[in-house]
Design a protein around this motif. Sequence first.
Motif, PDB file in Angstrom:
ATOM      1  N   TYR A  28     -43.862 -41.244  41.332  1.00 11.99           N
ATOM      2  CA  TYR A  28     -42.441 -40.909  41.419  1.00 11.99           C
ATOM      3  C   TYR A  28     -41.892 -40.522  40.052  1.00 11.99           C
ATOM      4  O   TYR A  28     -41.145 -39.557  39.914  1.00 11.99           O
ATOM      5  CB  TYR A  28     -41.658 -42.082  41.994  1.00 11.99           C
ATOM      6  CG  TYR A  28     -40.245 -41.733  42.372  1.00 11.99           C
ATOM      7  CD1 TYR A  28     -39.969 -41.148  43.591  1.00 11.99           C
ATOM      8  CD2 TYR A  28     -39.187 -41.975  41.501  1.00 11.99           C
ATOM      9  CE1 TYR A  28     -38.662 -40.813  43.950  1.00 11.99           C
ATOM     10  CE2 TYR A  28     -37.890 -41.651  41.839  1.00 11.99           C
ATOM     11  CZ  TYR A  28     -37.640 -41.066  43.068  1.00 11.99           C
ATOM     12  OH  TYR A  28     -36.362 -40.735  43.408  1.00 11.99           O
ATOM     13  N   PHE A  29     -42.258 -41.271  39.031  1.00 11.18           N
ATOM     14  CA  PHE A  29     -41.832 -40.967  37.672  1.00 11.18           C
ATOM     15  C   PHE A  29     -42.358 -39.602  37.240  1.00 11.18           C
ATOM     16  O   PHE A  29     -41.607 -38.771  36.719  1.00 11.18           O
ATOM     17  CB  PHE A  29     -42.314 -42.058  36.707  1.00 11.18           C
ATOM     18  CG  PHE A  29     -41.993 -41.757  35.274  1.00 11.18           C
ATOM     19  CD1 PHE A  29     -40.715 -41.983  34.797  1.00 11.18           C
ATOM     20  CD2 PHE A  29     -42.943 -41.233  34.424  1.00 11.18           C
ATOM     21  CE1 PHE A  29     -40.393 -41.696  33.478  1.00 11.18           C
ATOM     22  CE2 PHE A  29     -42.637 -40.941  33.106  1.00 11.18           C
ATOM     23  CZ  PHE A  29     -41.362 -41.174  32.626  1.00 11.18           C
ATOM     24  N   ALA A  30     -43.642 -39.352  37.478  1.00 14.39           N
ATOM     25  CA  ALA A  30     -44.241 -38.080  37.051  1.00 14.39           C
ATOM     26  C   ALA A  30     -43.618 -36.899  37.770  1.00 14.39           C
ATOM     27  O   ALA A  30     -43.362 -35.855  37.154  1.00 14.39           O
ATOM     28  CB  ALA A  30     -45.753 -38.118  37.293  1.00 14.39           C
ATOM     29  N   GLY A  50     -31.377 -41.302  35.089  1.00 14.30           N
ATOM     30  CA  GLY A  50     -32.124 -41.202  33.847  1.00 14.30           C
ATOM     31  C   GLY A  50     -33.426 -41.992  33.942  1.00 14.30           C
ATOM     32  O   GLY A  50     -33.802 -42.507  34.987  1.00 14.30           O
ATOM     33  N   MET A  51     -34.097 -42.070  32.806  1.00 17.05           N
ATOM     34  CA  MET A  51     -35.410 -42.705  32.799  1.00 17.05           C
ATOM     35  C   MET A  51     -35.370 -44.192  32.481  1.00 17.05           C
ATOM     36  O   MET A  51     -36.303 -44.911  32.803  1.00 17.05           O
ATOM     37  CB  MET A  51     -36.316 -42.009  31.788  1.00 17.05           C
ATOM     38  CG  MET A  51     -36.757 -40.650  32.236  1.00 17.05           C
ATOM     39  SD  MET A  51     -38.103 -40.012  31.267  1.00 17.05           S
ATOM     40  CE  MET A  51     -37.247 -39.300  29.903  1.00 17.05           C
ATOM     41  N   LEU A  52     -34.321 -44.678  31.863  1.00 15.93           N
ATOM     42  CA  LEU A  52     -34.282 -46.081  31.451  1.00 15.93           C
ATOM     43  C   LEU A  52     -34.460 -47.064  32.607  1.00 15.93           C
ATOM     44  O   LEU A  52     -35.260 -48.004  32.490  1.00 15.93           O
ATOM     45  CB  LEU A  52     -32.990 -46.377  30.683  1.00 15.93           C
ATOM     46  CG  LEU A  52     -32.888 -47.796  30.120  1.00 15.93           C
ATOM     47  CD1 LEU A  52     -34.031 -48.066  29.144  1.00 15.93           C
ATOM     48  CD2 LEU A  52     -31.551 -48.009  29.456  1.00 15.93           C
ATOM     49  N   PRO A  53     -33.782 -46.898  33.731  1.00 16.10           N
ATOM     50  CA  PRO A  53     -34.024 -47.847  34.838  1.00 16.10           C
ATOM     51  C   PRO A  53     -35.471 -47.845  35.314  1.00 16.10           C
ATOM     52  O   PRO A  53     -36.002 -48.891  35.684  1.00 16.10           O
ATOM     53  CB  PRO A  53     -33.083 -47.361  35.945  1.00 16.10           C
ATOM     54  CG  PRO A  53     -32.029 -46.598  35.252  1.00 16.10           C
ATOM     55  CD  PRO A  53     -32.685 -45.985  34.055  1.00 16.10           C
ATOM     56  N   TRP A  54     -36.110 -46.684  35.273  1.00 17.19           N
ATOM     57  CA  TRP A  54     -37.505 -46.632  35.687  1.00 17.19           C
ATOM     58  C   TRP A  54     -38.408 -47.344  34.697  1.00 17.19           C
ATOM     59  O   TRP A  54     -39.373 -48.004  35.078  1.00 17.19           O
ATOM     60  CB  TRP A  54     -37.945 -45.187  35.893  1.00 17.19           C
ATOM     61  CG  TRP A  54     -37.498 -44.739  37.228  1.00 17.19           C
ATOM     62  CD1 TRP A  54     -36.392 -44.019  37.532  1.00 17.19           C
ATOM     63  CD2 TRP A  54     -38.116 -45.067  38.466  1.00 17.19           C
ATOM     64  NE1 TRP A  54     -36.289 -43.872  38.883  1.00 17.19           N
ATOM     65  CE2 TRP A  54     -37.331 -44.500  39.478  1.00 17.19           C
ATOM     66  CE3 TRP A  54     -39.251 -45.786  38.821  1.00 17.19           C
ATOM     67  CZ2 TRP A  54     -37.657 -44.622  40.822  1.00 17.19           C
ATOM     68  CZ3 TRP A  54     -39.563 -45.906  40.146  1.00 17.19           C
ATOM     69  CH2 TRP A  54     -38.769 -45.329  41.137  1.00 17.19           C
ATOM     70  N   ALA A  58     -40.669 -50.121  35.917  1.00 16.73           N
ATOM     71  CA  ALA A  58     -42.082 -49.770  35.977  1.00 16.73           C
ATOM     72  C   ALA A  58     -42.934 -50.486  34.927  1.00 16.73           C
ATOM     73  O   ALA A  58     -44.070 -50.869  35.220  1.00 16.73           O
ATOM     74  CB  ALA A  58     -42.254 -48.263  35.832  1.00 16.73           C
ATOM     75  N   VAL A  59     -42.431 -50.657  33.725  1.00 15.34           N
ATOM     76  CA  VAL A  59     -43.255 -51.254  32.668  1.00 15.34           C
ATOM     77  C   VAL A  59     -43.694 -52.677  33.025  1.00 15.34           C
ATOM     78  O   VAL A  59     -44.886 -52.997  32.917  1.00 15.34           O
ATOM     79  CB  VAL A  59     -42.536 -51.185  31.307  1.00 15.34           C
ATOM     80  CG1 VAL A  59     -43.235 -52.037  30.265  1.00 15.34           C
ATOM     81  CG2 VAL A  59     -42.462 -49.732  30.834  1.00 15.34           C
ATOM     82  N   PRO A  60     -42.806 -53.567  33.469  1.00 14.60           N
ATOM     83  CA  PRO A  60     -43.289 -54.902  33.844  1.00 14.60           C
ATOM     84  C   PRO A  60     -44.248 -54.876  35.034  1.00 14.60           C
ATOM     85  O   PRO A  60     -45.256 -55.584  35.031  1.00 14.60           O
ATOM     86  CB  PRO A  60     -42.022 -55.674  34.199  1.00 14.60           C
ATOM     87  CG  PRO A  60     -40.909 -54.938  33.579  1.00 14.60           C
ATOM     88  CD  PRO A  60     -41.331 -53.513  33.507  1.00 14.60           C
ATOM     89  N   VAL A  61     -43.953 -54.054  36.042  1.00 16.30           N
ATOM     90  CA  VAL A  61     -44.834 -53.993  37.218  1.00 16.30           C
ATOM     91  C   VAL A  61     -46.216 -53.487  36.816  1.00 16.30           C
ATOM     92  O   VAL A  61     -47.239 -54.074  37.197  1.00 16.30           O
ATOM     93  CB  VAL A  61     -44.206 -53.096  38.315  1.00 16.30           C
ATOM     94  CG1 VAL A  61     -45.201 -52.812  39.424  1.00 16.30           C
ATOM     95  CG2 VAL A  61     -42.959 -53.735  38.864  1.00 16.30           C
ATOM     96  N   LEU A  62     -46.267 -52.419  36.049  1.00 18.06           N
ATOM     97  CA  LEU A  62     -47.553 -51.872  35.614  1.00 18.06           C
ATOM     98  C   LEU A  62     -48.289 -52.834  34.686  1.00 18.06           C
ATOM     99  O   LEU A  62     -49.517 -52.961  34.770  1.00 18.06           O
ATOM    100  CB  LEU A  62     -47.354 -50.525  34.927  1.00 18.06           C
ATOM    101  CG  LEU A  62     -46.907 -49.391  35.834  1.00 18.06           C
ATOM    102  CD1 LEU A  62     -46.480 -48.190  35.010  1.00 18.06           C
ATOM    103  CD2 LEU A  62     -48.008 -49.019  36.790  1.00 18.06           C
ATOM    104  N   SER A  63     -47.558 -53.503  33.813  1.00 16.92           N
ATOM    105  CA  SER A  63     -48.197 -54.445  32.881  1.00 16.92           C
ATOM    106  C   SER A  63     -48.812 -55.637  33.609  1.00 16.92           C
ATOM    107  O   SER A  63     -49.954 -56.021  33.329  1.00 16.92           O
ATOM    108  CB  SER A  63     -47.184 -54.945  31.857  1.00 16.92           C
ATOM    109  OG  SER A  63     -46.695 -53.882  31.098  1.00 16.92           O
TER     110      SER A  63
END
Length: 112
Positions: A28-30, A50-54, A58-63
């Motif tokens: 979705y981001f890409a 914008g991108m900040l909410p993503w 996304a960063v915690p989920v992916l991490s």
Amino acid sequence: MRTYPTAAVVVNLLLGLPAVVPIWLLWYFAVNWPLAALGWTQGEPTENDGMLPWFILAVPVLSVFSGIWWLANHLLRRPRHRHTEPAPAGAYWTTGALLTLVPTGVLIAVVR
């Protein structure tokens, strides 16, 4: 995957079930930002936050998912006995990643 190949296959397939969420987040981001900026896709017209909410989502989920996936595969790849060789690194990690993508591929095939 010479040490416990069945366990590694089962664990990676089971980890592929929750992996649908991080894979969808990445897609979705890409699609909405870098690929839309290049003109390869058309972004969602209502996506104007914008991108900040993503990044916050996304960063915690992916991490967390990446850490769990790496730890599980690292523990499965380690030799269990002193005289046992570990599985070849390149083949093991590539196979593990591909097996983790199988549930997402099945979901895409079923939904389409």
